[in-house]
Design a protein around this motif. Structure first.
Motif, PDB file in Angstrom:
ATOM      1  N   GLY A   1       0.809  -1.210   0.000  1.00 12.79           N
ATOM      2  CA  GLY A   1       0.000   0.000   0.000  1.00 12.79           C
ATOM      3  C   GLY A   1       0.841   1.258   0.000  1.00 12.79           C
ATOM      4  N   LEU A   2       0.219   2.368  -0.364  1.00 13.15           N
ATOM      5  CA  LEU A   2       0.836   3.694  -0.315  1.00 13.15           C
ATOM      6  C   LEU A   2       0.019   4.562   0.618  1.00 13.15           C
ATOM      7  CD1 LEU A   2       2.693   6.055  -1.432  1.00 13.15           C
ATOM      8  CD2 LEU A   2       0.842   6.457  -3.086  1.00 13.15           C
ATOM      9  N   MET A   3       0.658   5.095   1.667  1.00  9.73           N
ATOM     10  CA  MET A   3       0.051   6.098   2.531  1.00  9.73           C
ATOM     11  C   MET A   3       0.745   7.413   2.196  1.00  9.73           C
ATOM     12  SD  MET A   3      -2.328   6.021   5.041  1.00  9.73           S
ATOM     13  CE  MET A   3      -2.201   4.447   5.911  1.00  9.73           C
ATOM     14  N   VAL A   4      -0.019   8.456   1.860  1.00  9.79           N
ATOM     15  CA  VAL A   4       0.603   9.676   1.355  1.00  9.79           C
ATOM     16  C   VAL A   4      -0.203  10.903   1.744  1.00  9.79           C
ATOM     17  CG1 VAL A   4      -0.596   9.586  -0.874  1.00  9.79           C
ATOM     18  CG2 VAL A   4       1.633  10.740  -0.723  1.00  9.79           C
ATOM     19  N   THR A   5       0.485  12.020   1.932  1.00  5.81           N
ATOM     20  CA  THR A   5      -0.181  13.300   2.156  1.00  5.81           C
ATOM     21  C   THR A   5       0.466  14.375   1.300  1.00  5.81           C
ATOM     22  OG1 THR A   5      -0.862  14.952   3.785  1.00  5.81           O
ATOM     23  CG2 THR A   5       1.298  13.933   4.130  1.00  5.81           C
ATOM     24  N   PHE A   6      -0.362  15.303   0.854  1.00  4.67           N
ATOM     25  CA  PHE A   6       0.103  16.485   0.124  1.00  4.67           C
ATOM     26  C   PHE A   6      -0.272  17.744   0.904  1.00  4.67           C
ATOM     27  CE2 PHE A   6      -0.934  13.093  -2.886  1.00  4.67           C
ATOM     28  CZ  PHE A   6       0.314  12.895  -3.455  1.00  4.67           C
TER      29      PHE A   6
ATOM     30  N   LYS B   1      -2.345  -2.028 -10.235  1.00  5.41           N
ATOM     31  CA  LYS B   1      -2.230  -0.592 -10.004  1.00  5.41           C
ATOM     32  C   LYS B   1      -2.590  -0.254  -8.564  1.00  5.41           C
ATOM     33  CE  LYS B   1      -3.477   0.547 -14.809  1.00  5.41           C
ATOM     34  NZ  LYS B   1      -2.139   1.018 -15.181  1.00  5.41           N
ATOM     35  N   PHE B   2      -2.094   0.901  -8.095  1.00  5.58           N
ATOM     36  CA  PHE B   2      -2.451   1.387  -6.769  1.00  5.58           C
ATOM     37  C   PHE B   2      -3.836   2.037  -6.862  1.00  5.58           C
ATOM     38  CE2 PHE B   2       2.071   0.927  -6.251  1.00  5.58           C
ATOM     39  CZ  PHE B   2       2.252   0.645  -4.899  1.00  5.58           C
ATOM     40  N   GLU B   3      -4.795   1.484  -6.118  1.00  8.26           N
ATOM     41  CA  GLU B   3      -6.162   1.976  -6.151  1.00  8.26           C
ATOM     42  C   GLU B   3      -6.516   2.620  -4.811  1.00  8.26           C
ATOM     43  OE1 GLU B   3      -8.739  -1.191  -7.365  1.00  8.26           O
ATOM     44  OE2 GLU B   3      -7.617  -1.596  -9.212  1.00  8.26           O
ATOM     45  N   LEU B   4      -7.240   3.735  -4.869  1.00  2.80           N
ATOM     46  CA  LEU B   4      -7.589   4.478  -3.661  1.00  2.80           C
ATOM     47  C   LEU B   4      -8.519   3.649  -2.778  1.00  2.80           C
ATOM     48  CD1 LEU B   4      -7.258   7.212  -2.228  1.00  2.80           C
ATOM     49  CD2 LEU B   4      -9.326   7.985  -3.418  1.00  2.80           C
ATOM     50  N   ALA B   5      -8.088   3.441  -1.535  1.00  3.09           N
ATOM     51  CA  ALA B   5      -8.883   2.664  -0.588  1.00  3.09           C
ATOM     52  C   ALA B   5      -9.498   3.537   0.500  1.00  3.09           C
ATOM     53  CB  ALA B   5      -8.015   1.574   0.065  1.00  3.09           C
ATOM     54  N   ASN B   6      -8.850   4.671   0.813  1.00  2.00           N
ATOM     55  CA  ASN B   6      -9.361   5.573   1.854  1.00  2.00           C
ATOM     56  C   ASN B   6      -8.858   6.974   1.551  1.00  2.00           C
ATOM     57  OD1 ASN B   6     -10.104   6.958   4.174  1.00  2.00           O
ATOM     58  ND2 ASN B   6      -9.428   5.367   5.586  1.00  2.00           N
ATOM     59  N   ASP B   7      -9.782   7.891   1.285  1.00  2.00           N
ATOM     60  CA  ASP B   7      -9.370   9.254   0.942  1.00  2.00           C
ATOM     61  C   ASP B   7      -9.391  10.188   2.144  1.00  2.00           C
ATOM     62  OD1 ASP B   7     -12.067   9.604   1.368  1.00  2.00           O
ATOM     63  OD2 ASP B   7     -12.485  10.529  -0.584  1.00  2.00           O
TER      64      ASP B   7
ATOM     65  N   PHE C   1      -4.846   6.705   1.449  1.00  2.00           N
ATOM     66  CA  PHE C   1      -4.291   5.352   1.441  1.00  2.00           C
ATOM     67  C   PHE C   1      -4.699   4.627   0.170  1.00  2.00           C
ATOM     68  CE2 PHE C   1      -4.579   0.773   2.917  1.00  2.00           C
ATOM     69  CZ  PHE C   1      -3.208   0.543   2.796  1.00  2.00           C
ATOM     70  N   TYR C   2      -3.690   4.131  -0.549  1.00  2.00           N
ATOM     71  CA  TYR C   2      -3.899   3.354  -1.770  1.00  2.00           C
ATOM     72  C   TYR C   2      -3.409   1.927  -1.541  1.00  2.00           C
ATOM     73  CZ  TYR C   2      -4.272   7.877  -4.235  1.00  2.00           C
ATOM     74  OH  TYR C   2      -4.642   9.132  -4.651  1.00  2.00           O
ATOM     75  N   VAL C   3      -4.052   0.974  -2.199  1.00  2.00           N
ATOM     76  CA  VAL C   3      -3.635  -0.424  -2.138  1.00  2.00           C
ATOM     77  C   VAL C   3      -3.282  -0.894  -3.543  1.00  2.00           C
ATOM     78  CG1 VAL C   3      -4.359  -2.794  -1.650  1.00  2.00           C
ATOM     79  CG2 VAL C   3      -5.006  -0.946  -0.098  1.00  2.00           C
ATOM     80  N   LEU C   4      -2.152  -1.610  -3.669  1.00  2.00           N
ATOM     81  CA  LEU C   4      -1.753  -2.191  -4.948  1.00  2.00           C
ATOM     82  C   LEU C   4      -2.635  -3.401  -5.223  1.00  2.00           C
ATOM     83  CD1 LEU C   4       0.187  -2.253  -7.379  1.00  2.00           C
ATOM     84  CD2 LEU C   4       1.748  -3.637  -5.965  1.00  2.00           C
ATOM     85  N   SER C   5      -3.518  -3.265  -6.194  1.00  2.00           N
ATOM     86  CA  SER C   5      -4.465  -4.332  -6.503  1.00  2.00           C
ATOM     87  C   SER C   5      -3.760  -5.477  -7.214  1.00  2.00           C
ATOM     88  CB  SER C   5      -5.585  -3.802  -7.396  1.00  2.00           C
ATOM     89  OG  SER C   5      -6.343  -4.868  -7.933  1.00  2.00           O
TER      90      SER C   5
END
Length: 335
Positions: free
Chosen positions: A153-158, A173-179, A164-168
């Motif tokens: 997964g990718l946890m990221v902030t701008f 691809k990394f898909e958004l799991a929690n915005d 939080f994105y999860v690699l499906s």
């Protein structure tokens, strides 16, 4: 690695940062495959030397560092600061960004199949190499980690919340799991390496003593202790379940200023946690108000559910008598 492939959706990522984030995710996806092979591939946990701080390097540490550095050359990164390298490297003289990275956090856990990860922090580049990183942590424009575990997964902030994105495994691809990741406000978990109890300061010992006291103590509830020894895994649990993580200063040689690196570990994790409504301190002061004095400078690090992080800070303000061992009537309110 195909750097021109879009491996993550762009609707939540600032357009100017998208190529860089996409490139980081592309390398992350490749590393996930390598890690998943485990002992079926090359030896990843074997020692291959030491980094600039004297910490043992694993084969995967070096492999990840080389992969990220190569990928970022064409993605707008001027300055590349890696925990695995002594000095900042210039990748693109015309690049806009300065990127600090711990290519493989928790590498001591590689061989035992525990979650590990990559931590990164992004600034606008300055003319000076070191000056691009030795600045207030609150000047970060993005930060995150890629976690390699049961899911990648990718946890990221701008700077506008934590995503939080999860690699499906289906789409690749990394898909958004929690915005809108938010640190839970209630938790009965704390994370600390209890084997170092005798080395901690009195305020930290007093705080943990009160947790151990459970329902009969000042908190009025029972707690569970967690310790993974992988900052990415610890942070992911805090962002998911709440609680508090402590890596305090202690009396051992080399630990007087804490052990985690400000630039590569604490600043980006503090940014992520605060954007998820948590708190992050150096035991008493806010991490994002701090400035590293050296590229590989260390700091104590405490983060998690705000009430717990603030409570730990308040222990440092108690009279000496109240933080002495077995003192049971500290001048603090219950949770």
């Amino acid at each position: 690695m195909q750097s021109d492939e879009n491996i993550i959706g762009n609707d939540k990522i600032p357009a100017d940062l998208y190529p860089l984030i996409n490139g980081l995710c592309t390398v992350g996806a490749d590393l996930a495959k390598t890690i998943a092979r485990g002992p079926l591939g090359q030896t990843l946990g074997g020692a291959v030397g030491e980094n600039s701080d004297g910490d043992q390097q694993k084969a995967l540490d070096v492999m990840a560092d080389e992969a990220f550095a190569e990928a970022l050359k064409s993605l707008g990164v001027r300055w590349y600061a890696s925990e695995e390298q002594e000095e900042v490297v210039e990748l693109d003289p015309n690049g806009r960004y300065a990127l600090a990275i711990d290519p493989l956090d928790g590498s001591s856990n590689i061989d035992v199949n525990v979650s590990i990860g990559t931590i990164f922090s992004i600034f606008e580049a300055n003319e000076g190499a070191n000056e691009s990183f030795l600045r207030p942590a609150n000047e970060q424009i993005a930060a995150g980690y890629i976690i390699f575990g049961p899911q990648t997964g990718l946890m990221v902030t701008f700077g506008n919340g934590t995503l939080f994105y999860v690699l499906s495994p289906d789409s690749g691809k990394f898909e958004l799991a929690n915005d809108h990741v938010v640190v839970p406000k209630e938790s009965t978990e704390y994370a600390i390496n209890a084997s170092n109890y005798r080395h901690w300061s009195k305020p930290v010992r007093a705080y943990i003593d009160d947790c151990i006291a459970g329902a009969e103590g000042i908190h009025g509830k029972n707690f569970n202790m967690r310790w993974v020894a992988s900052l990415v895994a610890e942070t992911h649990r805090i962002l998911t379940r709440g609680g508090i993580f402590l890596y305090p200063t202690d009396s051992r040689e080399g630990y007087g200023a804490g052990r985690l690196r400000m630039v590569y570990e604490c600043a980006p994790m503090a940014f992520l946690v605060e954007q998820a409504d948590g708190h992050a301190t150096n035991e008493h002061d806010r991490i994002l108000d701090q400035t590293a004095k050296e590229l590989h400078a260390r700091t104590p690090f405490v983060f998690g559910t705000p009430v717990k992080v603030d409570r730990l800070a308040s222990y440092h303000d108690l009279p000496e008598k109240e933080v002495s061992a077995l003192f049971g009537q500290r001048g603090l309110f219950r949770d």
